[in-house]
Enzyme design. Sequence first.
Site, PDB file in Angstrom:
ATOM      1  N   LYS A 248      -3.859  27.113 -61.920  1.00  0.00           N
ATOM      2  CA  LYS A 248      -4.211  27.893 -63.108  1.00  0.00           C
ATOM      3  C   LYS A 248      -5.361  27.203 -63.856  1.00  0.00           C
ATOM      4  CE  LYS A 248      -1.956  29.472 -67.362  1.00  0.00           C
ATOM      5  NZ  LYS A 248      -0.664  29.719 -68.010  1.00  0.00           N
TER       6      LYS A 248
ATOM      7  N   GLU B 103      12.481  23.842 -66.615  1.00  0.00           N
ATOM      8  CA  GLU B 103      11.235  23.686 -67.363  1.00  0.00           C
ATOM      9  C   GLU B 103      11.202  24.680 -68.525  1.00  0.00           C
ATOM     10  OE1 GLU B 103       7.328  21.984 -65.524  1.00  0.00           O
ATOM     11  OE2 GLU B 103       7.160  24.150 -65.435  1.00  0.00           O
TER      12      GLU B 103
ATOM     13  N   HIS C  49      29.894  20.949 -46.152  1.00  0.00           N
ATOM     14  CA  HIS C  49      30.231  19.710 -45.450  1.00  0.00           C
ATOM     15  C   HIS C  49      29.682  18.508 -46.206  1.00  0.00           C
ATOM     16  CE1 HIS C  49      31.609  21.990 -41.923  1.00  0.00           C
ATOM     17  NE2 HIS C  49      30.749  22.869 -42.401  1.00  0.00           N
TER      18      HIS C  49
ATOM     19  N   LYS D 157       2.462  12.310 -67.313  1.00  0.00           N
ATOM     20  CA  LYS D 157       1.125  12.540 -66.736  1.00  0.00           C
ATOM     21  C   LYS D 157       0.127  11.590 -67.373  1.00  0.00           C
ATOM     22  CE  LYS D 157       0.853  17.535 -66.103  1.00  0.00           C
ATOM     23  NZ  LYS D 157       0.124  18.703 -66.575  1.00  0.00           N
TER      24      LYS D 157
HETATM   25  C1  G6Q Z   1       4.779  25.759 -64.758  1.00  0.00           C
HETATM   26  C2  G6Q Z   1       4.049  24.600 -65.225  1.00  0.00           C
HETATM   27  C3  G6Q Z   1       3.553  23.697 -64.122  1.00  0.00           C
HETATM   28  C4  G6Q Z   1       2.245  24.130 -63.484  1.00  0.00           C
HETATM   29  C5  G6Q Z   1       1.698  22.977 -62.659  1.00  0.00           C
HETATM   30  C6  G6Q Z   1       0.414  23.321 -61.959  1.00  0.00           C
HETATM   31  O1  G6Q Z   1       5.216  26.610 -65.472  1.00  0.00           O
HETATM   32  O2  G6Q Z   1       3.059  25.007 -66.080  1.00  0.00           O
HETATM   33  O3  G6Q Z   1       4.493  23.514 -63.115  1.00  0.00           O
HETATM   34  O4  G6Q Z   1       2.435  25.267 -62.711  1.00  0.00           O
HETATM   35  O5  G6Q Z   1       1.516  21.854 -63.470  1.00  0.00           O
HETATM   36  O6  G6Q Z   1      -0.566  23.667 -62.879  1.00  0.00           O
HETATM   37  P1  G6Q Z   1      -1.904  24.308 -62.410  1.00  0.00           P
HETATM   38  O7  G6Q Z   1      -1.605  25.618 -61.797  1.00  0.00           O
HETATM   39  O8  G6Q Z   1      -2.753  24.433 -63.634  1.00  0.00           O
HETATM   40  O9  G6Q Z   1      -2.511  23.375 -61.393  1.00  0.00           O
END
Ligand code: G6Q
Length: 546
Positions: free
Chosen positions: A205, A352, A383, A511
């Site tokens: 994203k 989350e 098991h 992070k």
């Molecule tokens: C999910 C979080 C997180 C995110 C990752 C990857 O709801 O926001 O898991 O998806 O940190 O982020 P990017 O897609 O920005 O790389």
Amino acid sequence: MISLTDTVAWGALQAHFPRVASEHLRDLFAGDPDRFERLSLRACGILLDYSKNRVTAETMDLLRALACESGVMERAHAMVSGVRINETEDRAVLHALLRDSRDSPVCKVDGALRAGVERTLEAMERFSEEVRSGRWRGHGGERITDVVNIGIGGSDLGPRMVCRALAPHADGPRVHFVSNIDGAHLTSTLRGLDPARTLFVVASKTFTTVETMTNAHAARRWLLDAAGDEAAVARHFVAASTNRAAVVGFGIAPEHMFEFEDWVGGRYSLWSAIGLPIAITVGMTQFRALLAGAHAMDRHFLEAPLDRNLPVTLALLGVWYVNFFGAETHAVLAYDQRLDRFAAHLQQLDMESNGKRVTLASTTVDYATGPVVWGEPGTGGQHAFFQLLHQGTRLVPADFIVAASCDHSLKDQHRLLVANCLAQTEALMLGRSEAEVRADLAAGGMPLGPSNRLASHRTFDGNRPTNTLMFERLDPFTLGALVALYEHKVFVQGAIWRVNSFDQWGVELGKELATSIARELANPDGVRPHDASTGGLVAEYRRLSG
Ligand code: G6Q
């Protein structure tokens, strides 16, 4: 605003709890032959049998009153109307729009937003068909046989889970998923792949996530080592992202970037461009069926009365166990090998979203919120950890998920799988009393002495709550509905617990520290003061790594 624990509905549940806690499910079933009919629901092809829960009709009424007093459905309608309910990030929450129907929409939003979603779906359709048909060629003119999705968290777990679940429908290139910063993940995935026939989808994203960008750059080097020409990047890399500038900076052509918007949360993003690997491997028709299943569940969630509403019911039962029985965990046990990543996806979705201790009003909660979610596919777990579920000291509410039909030819094995699923929920509910055990031992000829010693070990208390979710088969539509069911369950619980289910500040601190420790590990002069443990570990790493 009064605290959740001071609401009328909460007080009523507290008063009601001791009466139900002292009841055994065995007696509740014995006293009500219609319990299954009354405490089971159907929607979108999914049966939810919640009769094996430690509830009475009154419990469910009181829980539904809690949902009403918490304004759950008002918040749900605000969500699909584009209200910025993700207040701490000042964002709308519109994953339902990604799967909305043009003819009978549930989202009440601007036409421009809807048009953007449709544009991306069309672009995904065009591109996935090009790759699947072989019209899309690698730099050297070869057909693509393998697709590697590079992403992490929401940009990995959802599409990975779906690709595994829909494997019987896969008729496109093979898909692989690389998420871990551990170079072993990328290395082992690329081993055996041909750079000339491999397409990378960089799914991020933000297009800034360290793991993803590090792996993407390493993959780029792997490709260029073989191709020897920068121009190859454009034929072997595409992106799913919201960050156009960074995608272009990487060398990916803007027309090969599949876009989505900031109102799609990572863990809710498999329905967006992040679902591209799904579309490539099973085709867009199946991907649209997945969306249609999720849409059907959205409609059910928004329109069904609370007493017929699957997500609301699952959510309220969860609240009942977390807040009144004190359950710490919730198990998701899919009797389906293809759902072997389902619990991992739900872990992120649930933990989350609702693993929070501060409310939207910025007050600290005085009640428990999201449970630890975990699980493995059946029957392997039987098991392993089922011992604790049956005879341990903890109450572990569990969801059992099973399809009546399978897509393979080993029908007898499927019947055995279903039998195991049903047997476990029956055993967890009924248990086996000491008297029954003694009678069995005596019938088997065991003398009284050893029988006295063994009887208590072989006794099962029962009264252990489960939900069973059963459907005809795990097709794309049903899978879409199932995932959306859990999304809305989590939403309802978040609304009751008053947390923001759509942010994830809790992942930030680690992070930040990792970035600064990485610098220290690379440069011995740059070490800053740490606590004794972390400092000791940094020194030990240096010693061991030379
Ligand atoms: C999910 C979080 C997180 C995110 C990752 C990857 O709801 O926001 O898991 O998806 O940190 O982020 P990017 O897609 O920005 O790389």
